[in-house]
Design a protein around this motif. Structure first.
Motif, PDB file in Angstrom:
ATOM      1  N   ALA A  72       3.996  17.914  -3.068  1.00 48.48           N
ATOM      2  CA  ALA A  72       4.687  16.483  -3.325  1.00 48.48           C
ATOM      3  C   ALA A  72       5.658  17.017  -4.413  1.00 48.48           C
ATOM      4  N   LEU A  73       5.414  17.896  -5.246  1.00 49.64           N
ATOM      5  CA  LEU A  73       6.249  18.533  -6.380  1.00 49.64           C
ATOM      6  C   LEU A  73       7.524  19.165  -5.859  1.00 49.64           C
ATOM      7  N   HIS A  75       8.539  18.641  -2.485  1.00 50.03           N
ATOM      8  CA  HIS A  75       9.342  18.145  -1.621  1.00 50.03           C
ATOM      9  C   HIS A  75       9.503  16.519  -1.700  1.00 50.03           C
ATOM     10  N   ALA A  76       8.622  15.817  -2.471  1.00 46.13           N
ATOM     11  CA  ALA A  76       8.944  14.417  -2.694  1.00 46.13           C
ATOM     12  C   ALA A  76       9.271  13.938  -4.232  1.00 46.13           C
ATOM     13  N   ASN A  77       8.752  14.418  -4.897  1.00 48.78           N
ATOM     14  CA  ASN A  77       8.900  14.066  -6.510  1.00 48.78           C
ATOM     15  C   ASN A  77      10.181  14.439  -7.141  1.00 48.78           C
ATOM     16  N   VAL A  78      10.804  13.438  -7.818  1.00 47.00           N
ATOM     17  CA  VAL A  78      12.035  13.758  -8.324  1.00 47.00           C
ATOM     18  C   VAL A  78      11.616  13.679  -9.938  1.00 47.00           C
ATOM     19  N   PHE A  79      12.167  14.622 -10.683  1.00 47.73           N
ATOM     20  CA  PHE A  79      11.795  14.833 -12.016  1.00 47.73           C
ATOM     21  C   PHE A  79      12.795  15.464 -12.705  1.00 47.73           C
ATOM     22  N   PRO A  80      13.056  15.676 -14.107  1.00 48.34           N
ATOM     23  CA  PRO A  80      13.901  16.379 -14.680  1.00 48.34           C
ATOM     24  C   PRO A  80      13.997  17.901 -14.461  1.00 48.34           C
ATOM     25  N   ARG A 113      14.631  21.647 -20.769  1.00 46.58           N
ATOM     26  CA  ARG A 113      15.155  20.771 -19.760  1.00 46.58           C
ATOM     27  C   ARG A 113      16.826  21.328 -19.795  1.00 46.58           C
ATOM     28  N   ILE A 151       3.835  10.633 -23.539  1.00 45.08           N
ATOM     29  CA  ILE A 151       4.257  11.532 -22.583  1.00 45.08           C
ATOM     30  C   ILE A 151       6.010  11.392 -22.492  1.00 45.08           C
ATOM     31  N   THR A 153       8.973  11.071 -20.807  1.00 39.70           N
ATOM     32  CA  THR A 153       9.798  10.847 -19.554  1.00 39.70           C
ATOM     33  C   THR A 153       8.576  10.625 -18.428  1.00 39.70           C
ATOM     34  N   LEU A 154       7.936  11.781 -18.197  1.00 39.65           N
ATOM     35  CA  LEU A 154       7.012  12.047 -16.900  1.00 39.65           C
ATOM     36  C   LEU A 154       6.211  13.130 -17.240  1.00 39.65           C
ATOM     37  N   LEU A 155       5.198  13.202 -16.461  1.00 38.02           N
ATOM     38  CA  LEU A 155       4.425  14.588 -16.529  1.00 38.02           C
ATOM     39  C   LEU A 155       4.521  15.013 -14.800  1.00 38.02           C
ATOM     40  N   ALA A 156       5.245  15.882 -14.567  1.00 34.90           N
ATOM     41  CA  ALA A 156       5.145  16.225 -13.173  1.00 34.90           C
ATOM     42  C   ALA A 156       4.443  17.714 -12.907  1.00 34.90           C
TER      43      ALA A 156
END
Lengths: 159, 426
Positions: A72-73, A75-80, A113, A151, A153-156
């Motif tokens: 998923a990380l 191919h799918a998920n969008v994150f900084p 980042r 957290i 923004t998000l935790l990918a």
């Protein structure tokens, strides 16, 4: 206080060091290999643990679920876009029974980042159970109990 | 100089909003008084979080810190967490139980009861006749600032407005029907996650009402070949426009995966298979086939059921570009251990690390960063029309509820924002 068997201590610390570098190098596909098939990996806020609450932001109770996270990380998920950097303390071995060792270690994950600033992203401790076979350690369970309950923004990427 | 036509905010249907609203400190300040402390009911927490007398949790209304307490007679109170003496924070813990019901400010030990009424002041008469307060000093005039509190089906709301209609009327029959759906039996809290976004709260409020982005930003389902945009979906708005609920039902009958090609996005083909499908397993537990229920209640909460995850997401505004999202996850009180484990597995889908939702945090920040210095420029919200309808079947192709948000928001903001809203020349 008892001194842990130096061999066990070395196995646990070596795994932790390799684990951190694996994630920090972005070799995510190798990350599930630190675990046994029937494993548990979770990332949970300390405020939940302290209050006896089970909800975790990541809860994977099979190696397949770890692989699904990685796919998923990729191919799918969008994150900084970011780099991670794990700083992991020497482990405290809390018990051993046959092939099983339990241990805890503090960690800090720094994140950089695209703006170039390195921030303390997530601090906490690993609460672990290892299986030792043929002189190597694998994770049966790893619970990342994080102090940084806000957290950013998000935790990918896994901790 | 300005080619845009100024209109009264109250009359506009906002399909174009000045990007200034995401950045301007004066607008942020006006929102605190007009929206959060204005004619609204703000979500404060769940009854299940404070089940016993003396239980409390800290919360927020906009940026204002408040404390939610269950008093001795089972009544719930809320007050601003600011001592009436010097303004110090009175309650310093996130949550706990104050068995004696007394909240004492550490600075000078002014003591308040669970209702927020001042009940004790040290050395009020001074010492040996020296010092102390004037004999006219009346503790009743120095209580904590109290909110009106009402709850609906276990969701607790507070308001600073004395003229505000009853909570049930503010929510309206449509929103109540869907709250009833989730809270059809007693719940228990499973835990929290807090997410801090460098973006304006309205960007998140738009996001939770925006069905258009679902399958475009969140690629988890299509990547694993398990999503169809043509599932049955429906959207309903409350009369004011600013509350909405969006549901997607489990498809009836066979799933035709070949339709993906026709609805292709960036990566729609689903070459990848999930290794562990338990992650997505859905066990309907409400008497319908709804697998996704996202309900945005203006101004500060989202109630959700996604698969078997249940949560409230409370929006806390810390500044024009600082928004905290407090996720409170729950299950039903009669869940056994296995059901709880199933919910924990499903929780991978949502929250700050949610496989189908983590992108929302990134989207908020991208919009915040992209609109810096864009005062006087406008967004474009015309997907599915330029009006606000109470019922729509969006199929992911509509921004009706986003327009509804702005309609309600602009009415509350009134003149505070009228110079920011334009009607584009036809």
């Amino acid at each position: 206080m008892t001194i842990a068997d130096p061999v066990l201590q070395g196995l646990v610390d070596s795994l932790n060091a390799a684990y951190g570098l694996c994630l920090d190098d972005g070799r995510l596909e190798e990350w599930p290999e630190f675990f046994v098939e029937d494993c548990l990996y979770q990332v949970i806020a300390r405020e939940n643990v302290d209050n006896g609450l089970p909800a975790a932001v990541m809860y994977c109770d099979s190696k397949g679920m770890l692989v699904d996270r990685v796919v998923a990380l990729r191919h799918a998920n969008v994150f900084p876009e970011h780099f991670s950097r794990h700083l992991i303390s020497r482990a405290v071995v809390t018990g051993s029974d046959g092939n099983t060792v339990t241990a805890e270690a503090s960690y800090a994950v720094l994140q950089t980042r695209n703006d170039g600033e390195t921030r303390i992203y997530n601090a906490g401790k690993y609460v672990d159970r290892f299986l030792i076979t043929d002189g190597t350690a694998k994770l049966v369970s790893r619970t990342c109990v994080y102090d940084t309950h806000r957290i950013a923004t998000l935790l990918a990427t896994p901790i | 100089m300005n080619s845009h036509v100024r209109v009264e905010a109250q009359r506009s249907i906002p399909t174009a909003i000045d990007y200034k609203v995401y950045h301007d400190p004066e607008i942020f300040a006006a929102e605190q008084s007009n929206v959060f402390k204005g004619r609204t009911w703000c979500y404060l927490g769940l009854e299940a979080e404070i089940p016993n007398a003396g239980d409390f949790r800290t919360s927020h209304v906009g940026e204002t810190p408040v404390v939610l307490v269950r008093g001795q007679e089972d009544k719930v109170f809320a007050w601003v967490n600011r001592c009436a003496h010097k303004g110090a924070t009175v309650c310093r813990s996130l949550r706990g139980n104050q068995a004696d019901g007394a909240f004492v400010c550490v600075y000078h030990q002014w003591a308040y009861d669970s209702e927020g009424t001042l009940v004790g002041v040290p050395f009020r008469r001074g010492m040996k006749g020296v010092g102390g307060y004037d004999k006219d000093f009346n503790p009743a005039n120095h209580s904590l600032e109290k909110l009106r509190v009402e709850s609906y089906k276990g969701m607790i709301f507070g308001t600073f407005s004395s003229e505000m209609e009853a909570l049930e009327d503010f929510l309206g029959p449509v929103m109540r029907k869907y709250i009833d759906r989730v809270f059809h039996r007693p719940i228990k809290v499973l835990g929290y996650a807090r997410q801090y976004m460098s973006g304006n709260w309205k960007l998140y409020s738009e996001n939770s009402r925006d069905s258009y982005h679902g399958a475009l930003l969140h690629l988890f389902y299509p990547t694993f070949g398990i999503y169809r945009q043509s599932q049955d979906s429906s959207g309903e708005l409350a009369e004011q426009g600013f509350h909405n609920v969006f549901t997607v039902s489990k498809p009836k009958g066979d799933i035709d995966y070949t339709s993906f090609g026709d609805e292709a996005n960036r990566e729609m083909q689903g070459a990848t298979k999930l290794q562990d499908e338990r992650l997505l397993q859905f066990r309907p537990e409400i008497d319908d086939d709804v697998g996704l229920h996202i309900q945005s209640l203006f101004p500060n909460v989202v109630l959700q059921q996604i698969q078997n995850t249940l949560a409230t997401r409370q929006i806390v505004t810390h500044g024009p570009d600082k928004t905290e999202l407090v996720w409170t996850y729950f299950g039903y009180a009669d869940d056994n251990e296995e059901t709880t484990r199933h919910r924990l597995r499903n929780l991978n889908l949502v929250g700050p690390s949610g496989l189908i939702s983590m992108e929302d945090g990134e989207a908020v920040e991208l919009c915040q960063q992209g609109t810096i210095g864009a005062e006087g420029k406008y967004n474009f919200i015309e997907m599915g029309g330029d009006d606000v309808r109470e019922y729509y079947a969006p199929m992911g192709m509509d921004e009706n509820a986003v327009r509804g948000f702005w309609k309600g928001y602009l009415e509350l903001m009134g003149d505070a924002l009228s110079s920011s809203t334009v009607e584009r020349p036809a």
